[in-house]
Design a protein around this motif. Structure first.
Motif, PDB file in Angstrom:
ATOM      1  N   ASN A   1      60.146  21.433  67.992  1.00 42.27           N
ATOM      2  CA  ASN A   1      61.346  22.254  68.013  1.00 42.27           C
ATOM      3  C   ASN A   1      62.213  22.176  66.764  1.00 42.27           C
ATOM      4  OD1 ASN A   1      60.728  23.128  70.654  1.00 42.27           O
ATOM      5  ND2 ASN A   1      61.693  21.311  71.540  1.00 42.27           N
ATOM      6  N   VAL A   2      61.865  21.287  65.833  1.00 41.74           N
ATOM      7  CA  VAL A   2      62.700  21.105  64.647  1.00 41.74           C
ATOM      8  C   VAL A   2      61.861  20.467  63.546  1.00 41.74           C
ATOM      9  CG1 VAL A   2      63.475  18.787  65.316  1.00 41.74           C
ATOM     10  CG2 VAL A   2      64.967  20.228  63.885  1.00 41.74           C
ATOM     11  N   ARG A   3      62.268  20.697  62.294  1.00 41.67           N
ATOM     12  CA  ARG A   3      61.596  20.049  61.167  1.00 41.67           C
ATOM     13  C   ARG A   3      62.296  18.714  60.883  1.00 41.67           C
ATOM     14  NH1 ARG A   3      61.586  25.568  59.796  1.00 41.67           N
ATOM     15  NH2 ARG A   3      63.635  25.356  58.788  1.00 41.67           N
ATOM     16  N   ILE A   4      61.531  17.625  61.016  1.00 41.03           N
ATOM     17  CA  ILE A   4      62.077  16.283  60.797  1.00 41.03           C
ATOM     18  C   ILE A   4      61.620  15.765  59.440  1.00 41.03           C
ATOM     19  CG2 ILE A   4      62.167  13.903  61.623  1.00 41.03           C
ATOM     20  CD1 ILE A   4      63.461  15.601  63.648  1.00 41.03           C
ATOM     21  N   HIS A   5      62.563  15.297  58.641  1.00 41.04           N
ATOM     22  CA  HIS A   5      62.281  14.706  57.345  1.00 41.04           C
ATOM     23  C   HIS A   5      62.829  13.281  57.335  1.00 41.04           C
ATOM     24  CE1 HIS A   5      61.911  19.005  56.003  1.00 41.04           C
ATOM     25  NE2 HIS A   5      62.905  19.146  56.861  1.00 41.04           N
ATOM     26  N   SER A   6      62.402  12.485  56.380  1.00 40.18           N
ATOM     27  CA  SER A   6      62.946  11.136  56.284  1.00 40.18           C
ATOM     28  C   SER A   6      63.056  10.720  54.824  1.00 40.18           C
ATOM     29  CB  SER A   6      62.076  10.128  57.052  1.00 40.18           C
ATOM     30  OG  SER A   6      60.806   9.993  56.457  1.00 40.18           O
ATOM     31  N   VAL A   7      64.006   9.833  54.579  1.00 40.31           N
ATOM     32  CA  VAL A   7      64.172   9.230  53.257  1.00 40.31           C
ATOM     33  C   VAL A   7      64.601   7.789  53.486  1.00 40.31           C
ATOM     34  CG1 VAL A   7      66.601   9.894  53.011  1.00 40.31           C
ATOM     35  CG2 VAL A   7      65.227   9.500  50.974  1.00 40.31           C
ATOM     36  N   ARG A   8      64.201   6.907  52.598  1.00 43.67           N
ATOM     37  CA  ARG A   8      64.537   5.503  52.775  1.00 43.67           C
ATOM     38  C   ARG A   8      65.758   5.137  51.932  1.00 43.67           C
ATOM     39  NH1 ARG A   8      60.069   0.779  52.711  1.00 43.67           N
ATOM     40  NH2 ARG A   8      59.677   1.807  54.711  1.00 43.67           N
ATOM     41  N   GLN A   9      66.720   4.489  52.587  1.00 41.44           N
ATOM     42  CA  GLN A   9      67.849   3.906  51.873  1.00 41.44           C
ATOM     43  C   GLN A   9      67.380   2.563  51.329  1.00 41.44           C
ATOM     44  OE1 GLN A   9      71.220   2.829  54.298  1.00 41.44           O
ATOM     45  NE2 GLN A   9      72.634   2.746  52.572  1.00 41.44           N
ATOM     46  N   LYS A  10      67.202   2.484  50.039  1.00 39.86           N
ATOM     47  CA  LYS A  10      66.533   1.320  49.449  1.00 39.86           C
ATOM     48  C   LYS A  10      67.402   0.068  49.405  1.00 39.86           C
ATOM     49  CE  LYS A  10      63.247   3.988  46.692  1.00 39.86           C
ATOM     50  NZ  LYS A  10      63.527   5.272  47.365  1.00 39.86           N
ATOM     51  N   GLU A  11      68.733   0.254  49.485  1.00 39.05           N
ATOM     52  CA  GLU A  11      69.641  -0.888  49.485  1.00 39.05           C
ATOM     53  C   GLU A  11      70.668  -0.709  50.600  1.00 39.05           C
ATOM     54  OE1 GLU A  11      70.746  -2.337  45.300  1.00 39.05           O
ATOM     55  OE2 GLU A  11      70.365  -0.203  45.010  1.00 39.05           O
ATOM     56  N   PRO A  12      71.043  -1.790  51.292  1.00 38.33           N
ATOM     57  CA  PRO A  12      72.020  -1.675  52.388  1.00 38.33           C
ATOM     58  C   PRO A  12      73.449  -1.609  51.870  1.00 38.33           C
ATOM     59  CG  PRO A  12      71.295  -3.945  52.174  1.00 38.33           C
ATOM     60  CD  PRO A  12      70.512  -3.155  51.158  1.00 38.33           C
ATOM     61  N   LYS A  13      73.818  -0.450  51.349  1.00 37.97           N
ATOM     62  CA  LYS A  13      75.128  -0.298  50.706  1.00 37.97           C
ATOM     63  C   LYS A  13      76.117   0.495  51.548  1.00 37.97           C
ATOM     64  CE  LYS A  13      73.732  -0.735  45.857  1.00 37.97           C
ATOM     65  NZ  LYS A  13      73.747  -0.070  44.532  1.00 37.97           N
ATOM     66  N   GLY A  14      75.867   0.611  52.846  1.00 41.52           N
ATOM     67  CA  GLY A  14      76.852   1.224  53.712  1.00 41.52           C
ATOM     68  C   GLY A  14      76.572   2.667  54.057  1.00 41.52           C
ATOM     69  N   LEU A  15      77.407   3.179  54.978  1.00 38.44           N
ATOM     70  CA  LEU A  15      77.219   4.527  55.494  1.00 38.44           C
ATOM     71  C   LEU A  15      77.417   5.587  54.414  1.00 38.44           C
ATOM     72  CD1 LEU A  15      76.737   6.471  57.843  1.00 38.44           C
ATOM     73  CD2 LEU A  15      79.162   6.223  58.469  1.00 38.44           C
ATOM     74  N   GLY A  16      78.391   5.377  53.527  1.00 36.19           N
ATOM     75  CA  GLY A  16      78.609   6.334  52.457  1.00 36.19           C
ATOM     76  C   GLY A  16      77.389   6.455  51.564  1.00 36.19           C
ATOM     77  N   HIS A  17      76.776   5.334  51.242  1.00 35.03           N
ATOM     78  CA  HIS A  17      75.574   5.342  50.408  1.00 35.03           C
ATOM     79  C   HIS A  17      74.424   6.023  51.144  1.00 35.03           C
ATOM     80  CE1 HIS A  17      71.859   3.502  48.702  1.00 35.03           C
ATOM     81  NE2 HIS A  17      72.486   3.774  47.560  1.00 35.03           N
ATOM     82  N   ALA A  18      74.292   5.764  52.457  1.00 28.85           N
ATOM     83  CA  ALA A  18      73.220   6.394  53.238  1.00 28.85           C
ATOM     84  C   ALA A  18      73.352   7.910  53.227  1.00 28.85           C
ATOM     85  CB  ALA A  18      73.246   5.871  54.672  1.00 28.85           C
ATOM     86  N   ILE A  19      74.560   8.408  53.391  1.00 29.42           N
ATOM     87  CA  ILE A  19      74.768   9.854  53.369  1.00 29.42           C
ATOM     88  C   ILE A  19      74.508  10.408  51.974  1.00 29.42           C
ATOM     89  CG2 ILE A  19      76.534  11.663  53.605  1.00 29.42           C
ATOM     90  CD1 ILE A  19      77.695  10.009  55.935  1.00 29.42           C
ATOM     91  N   GLY A  20      74.847   9.636  50.951  1.00 31.14           N
ATOM     92  CA  GLY A  20      74.567  10.059  49.576  1.00 31.14           C
ATOM     93  C   GLY A  20      73.088  10.255  49.313  1.00 31.14           C
ATOM     94  N   CYS A  21      72.235   9.546  50.065  1.00 36.50           N
ATOM     95  CA  CYS A  21      70.781   9.693  49.912  1.00 36.50           C
ATOM     96  C   CYS A  21      70.290  11.075  50.351  1.00 36.50           C
ATOM     97  CB  CYS A  21      70.050   8.629  50.737  1.00 36.50           C
ATOM     98  SG  CYS A  21      70.308   6.929  50.181  1.00 36.50           S
ATOM     99  N   ALA A  22      71.138  11.843  51.012  1.00 32.87           N
ATOM    100  CA  ALA A  22      70.733  13.142  51.550  1.00 32.87           C
ATOM    101  C   ALA A  22      71.058  14.307  50.628  1.00 32.87           C
ATOM    102  CB  ALA A  22      71.415  13.369  52.910  1.00 32.87           C
ATOM    103  N   GLU A  23      71.561  14.037  49.428  1.00 31.27           N
ATOM    104  CA  GLU A  23      72.048  15.128  48.573  1.00 31.27           C
ATOM    105  C   GLU A  23      70.988  16.180  48.288  1.00 31.27           C
ATOM    106  OE1 GLU A  23      74.517  15.901  44.423  1.00 31.27           O
ATOM    107  OE2 GLU A  23      73.667  13.919  44.819  1.00 31.27           O
ATOM    108  N   SER A  24      69.790  15.769  47.891  1.00 27.20           N
ATOM    109  CA  SER A  24      68.765  16.759  47.562  1.00 27.20           C
ATOM    110  C   SER A  24      68.307  17.521  48.800  1.00 27.20           C
ATOM    111  CB  SER A  24      67.571  16.083  46.884  1.00 27.20           C
ATOM    112  OG  SER A  24      66.985  15.114  47.733  1.00 27.20           O
ATOM    113  N   PHE A  25      68.309  16.877  49.955  1.00 30.54           N
ATOM    114  CA  PHE A  25      67.955  17.548  51.207  1.00 30.54           C
ATOM    115  C   PHE A  25      68.986  18.608  51.575  1.00 30.54           C
ATOM    116  CE2 PHE A  25      68.964  17.548  55.802  1.00 30.54           C
ATOM    117  CZ  PHE A  25      67.800  18.117  56.319  1.00 30.54           C
TER     118      PHE A  25
END
Length: 289
Positions: free
Chosen positions: A95-119
């Motif tokens: 029902n949906v297209r699922i993608h994934s990316v790895r947060q390579k360093e545990p730098k917090g929620l802001g950093h995790a969301i930053g990993c989604a920029e290209s997506f």
């Protein structure tokens, strides 16, 4: 612009659920027979989201496997004529297209969301935290927020009021009431004391964010614990673009907390036609004894 994409940060270590989460991602712990994360993905799908990015970390491959097509399992179910089970398994990825990316360093929620920029690609996007389940069979919490975004085109924080004794556990909104459930955001305070809290409207795991957040995240300095706090970046975004907070309708469970996880398990079981009668009878007997 329509919100088509969602980001689900799911890179946390889940230390509150050790030892269960030593080898199993906390987001994959089941509420009855369905992983916690699947409830959140289903809310996004039911809200009209077309693409989902799950931000994972090390030892989280079980998440990617769960939302992928399982050829061997599906072939075996089809061979044995287990059509209901086959439909259940296929519904996870169809029902949906699922993608994934790895947060390579545990730098917090802001950093995790930053990993989604290209997506995200310059579009407004939703964020659903991997610990927060919201039950509303009539209209999902995210759908409620998406309808507001389509009218206002500013970033939206999903909030609910919490007891004043618990404001130090959440990001708290300082805002002016626009109508019964909507606030114009003037400020955000991360985990204030009761005396410092400007309100008891707590940010609870649902956001719609304009893409301008990414430029802000790139210059946001690490805060407490050396992590990039999303609250700091959102405050800057509110001051430059404007922002509203919406008191969404729904029963919210913090599945990253043991008490919240148990409440979700019990209440979802009591909603299930195949479980509710026998399980209710069991609980009543248990309490009586």
């Amino acid at each position: 612009m329509k919100v088509r994409k969602a980001v689900i940060p799911a890179a946390g270590l889940g230390t509150r659920f050790l030892p269960a989460t030593k080898a199993v991602p906390k987001e994959m712990l089941p509420i009855i027979d369905k992983p916690t994360l699947q409830y959140i993905v289903e809310e996004a799908v039911e809200s009209g989201i077309e693409d989902i990015l799950i931000v994972t970390g090390r030892n989280k491959s079980a998440i990617e496997d769960h939302f992928d097509k399982s050829y061997e399992l599906e072939a075996e179910l089809e061979k044995k004529g287990k059509t209901d089970e086959l439909k259940t398994v296929q519904s996870i990825w169809k029902n949906v297209r699922i993608h994934s990316v790895r947060q390579k360093e545990p730098k917090g929620l802001g950093h995790a969301i930053g990993c989604a920029e290209s997506f995200v690609g310059g579009e407004p996007f939703a964020v659903l935290l991997g610990d927060d389940i919201v039950h509303n069979p009539d209209k999902p919490a995210l759908r409620q927020m998406m309808e507001i975004y389509e009218k206002r085109n500013v970033s939206i924080l999903g909030v609910q009021t919490v007891d004043w004794s618990n404001v130090d556990k959440y990001g708290i909104v300082d805002g002016k009431k626009i109508d019964e459930r909507l606030f114009d955001v003037k400020g955000l305070v991360e985990k204030p004391s009761r005396d410092e809290a400007p309100s008891n409207a707590a940010i609870l795991g649902r956001y719609i964010i304009n893409p301008g957040i990414f430029n802000i995240l790139k210059i946001t300095r690490p805060g407490k614990g050396g992590e990039i706090q999303i609250t700091d970046a959102l405050l800057d975004l509110a001051q430059t673009e404007g922002m509203v907070a919406y008191d969404f309708i729904g029963r919210r469970y913090d599945a990253g907390d043991k008490q919240g996880y148990l409440e979700a398990t019990v209440e979802y079981a009591l909603r299930r036609n195949d479980l509710k009668d026998t399980f209710r009878a069991y609980l009543e007997k248990l309490l009586k004894d």
